[in-house]
Design an enzyme around this catalytic site. Structure first.
Site, PDB file in Angstrom:
ATOM      1  CD  GLU A  32       0.649  -1.426   8.277  1.00 21.79           C
ATOM      2  OE1 GLU A  32       1.133  -1.020   7.205  1.00 21.79           O
ATOM      3  OE2 GLU A  32       0.238  -0.660   9.175  1.00 21.79           O
ATOM      4  CE  LYS A  69       3.099  -5.652   4.042  1.00 21.13           C
ATOM      5  NZ  LYS A  69       2.599  -4.653   5.025  1.00 21.13           N
ATOM      6  CG  ASP A 125       0.457  -4.125   2.160  1.00 21.80           C
ATOM      7  OD1 ASP A 125       0.490  -4.909   3.129  1.00 21.80           O
ATOM      8  OD2 ASP A 125       1.286  -3.232   1.993  1.00 21.80           O
ATOM      9  CG  ASP A 157      -0.348  -0.095   2.529  1.00 21.71           C
ATOM     10  OD1 ASP A 157       0.899  -0.150   2.615  1.00 21.71           O
ATOM     11  OD2 ASP A 157      -1.091  -0.130   3.532  1.00 21.71           O
ATOM     12  CB  SER A 158       4.562   1.725  -0.187  1.00 21.88           C
ATOM     13  OG  SER A 158       4.764   0.541  -0.951  1.00 21.88           O
ATOM     14  CD  GLU A 215       8.152   0.010   7.481  1.00 20.14           C
ATOM     15  OE1 GLU A 215       8.343   1.085   6.875  1.00 20.14           O
ATOM     16  OE2 GLU A 215       7.167  -0.718   7.283  1.00 20.14           O
TER      17      GLU A 215
END
Length: 278
Positions: free
Chosen positions: A114, A112, A83, A44-45, A180
Site C-alpha cells: 500500500e 502487493k 499482501d 491481509d483482509s 480502493e
C-alpha cells in the site's frame, strides 16, 4: 499454464475486463482457480474475515506466509499475489526481505503493498530484483487508524495527488494498481491515463478490473457488509442450515446410518471378543 503479469497487462491492452478475488486457503483457491479467475489476492483482509480482528493492522508476515502457501498449493492457473502486511516494508531493505520470503517461502508470484509516490523507490528496487509488485492507493486499510474508513480523493487537490501517485507507481514498475474507495469518475480517468491495469474495489465500473473479498461476495462474513460489495450468494445461511440439520440428526440418533457406516461379519466380531475374554 500459469497466468503471468504480462498476461494481465495484455488483458488491459485488449480492453478485456480483469476479475480478481481474494482467497485464504487451499479449498477456496481451488474453487476460484476452477472458475477461471486470472488473479487471486491473498489479502491481509484475512485479519477480519478469517482471524476475527477489527482491521488488517494486527496481521503478521508469518500469518500471510502461512495462508499464501495454502492458496498457491490450491491453484494451477491463477496468478497468486501475496499482501505485505502492516510495517513489513517500512524501508527498502525490509521490503526486499519481506517480499523475498513471500516469493521464496510461500511461492507467491507477486506481492502487493500500500502507498503512493513514497513507495515508488521501494517498488523500483523490488522490480529490479525480479519481484512483481502490485500497488494500492486510495483507501489503504493499513492506514485506517489515520485516515478512517471513507472514500478518498474527493477534493481536487487529493484527486490530483492520487493521479500523480498512480503515475509514479507505474513509472516505478508496478504491474497493476488497486484503486480502493475513490470516486468512480476519477478511477475511470486514471484507468484511461495509464498503461497498466487499474483494479477497482469501491471505485466504479471504469477500472480495468475488479477485486472482491471472498467472504463478502459469498455472504460468509456477517459482521459487516461493505457498500461496494455485491453478495452473489448467502452461504452463511446455507452453511448454518446444514450444520443445524447435522446437529439435529446426531441428537436424534439418525446420523450416521448404514450408508455412512462400515461393517464386519458377526463371526469376526465374536472371534475378536473371544480373544479379549468378552
Amino acid at each position: 499454464m500459469r497466468t503471468t503479469i504480462l498476461d494481465i497487462q495484455k488483458m488491459k491492452q485488449r480492453t478485456e475486463r480483469i476479475p480478481m478475488v481474494t482467497a485464504y486457503d487451499y479449498t477456496s483457491a481451488q474453487i476460484a482457480d476452477r472458475a477461471g479467475v486470472p488473479m487471486i489476492l491473498v489479502g491481509d483482509s484475512l485479519g477480519m474475515v478469517v482471524l476475527g480482528h477489527t482491521s488488517t493492522v494486527p496481521v503478521t508476515l508469518e500469518e500471510m506466509l502461512h495462508h499464501t502457501r495454502a492458496v498457491v498449493r490450491g491453484t494451477q492457473r491463477a496468478l497468486v499475489i501475496g499482501d505485505l502486511p502492516f510495517l513489513t516494508y517500512t524501508t527498502t531493505e525490509q521490503a526486499i526481505q519481506s517480499a523475498g520470503r513471500m516469493m521464496q517461502e510461500a511461492g507467491a508470484h507477486a506481492v502487493k503493498l500500500e502507498g503512493g509516490s513514497a513507495m515508488a523507490p521501494t517498488i523500483t528496487r523490488l522490480v529490479e530484483l525480479g519481484i512483481p509488485v502490485m500497488g494500492h492507493v486510495g483507501f489503504t486499510p493499513q492506514s485506517v487508524n489515520q485516515i478512517g474508513t471513507r472514500v478518498q480523493a474527493r477534493s481536487s487537490t487529493d484527486a490530483a495527488q492520487l493521479i500523480e501517485d498512480v503515475l509514479e507507481l507505474e513509472a516505478a514498475g508496478a504491474f497493476a494498481v488497486v484503486l480502493e474507495l475513490i470516486p468512480a469518475q476519477l478511477a475511470a480517468v486514471v484507468s484511461q491515463r495509464v498503461r497498466i491495469p487499474m483494479i477497482g474495489i469501491g471505485a466504479g465500473a471504469g477500472c480495468d478490473g475488479q477485486v472482491q473479498v471472498w467472504h463478502d461476495m459469498l455472504g460468509l462474513y456477517t459482521d459487516f457488509k461493505p457498500r461496494h460489495s455485491k453478495r452473489y450468494a448467502n452461504l452463511a445461511d446455507v452453511i448454518e442450515q446444514a450444520i443445524t440439520s447435522y446437529a439435529d440428526e446426531v441428537r436424534a440418533g439418525t446420523f450416521p446410518d448404514s450408508e455412512h457406516s462400515s461393517s464386519m461379519t458377526d463371526e469376526a466380531l465374536q472371534a475378536a471378543l473371544a480373544q479379549t475374554g468378552e
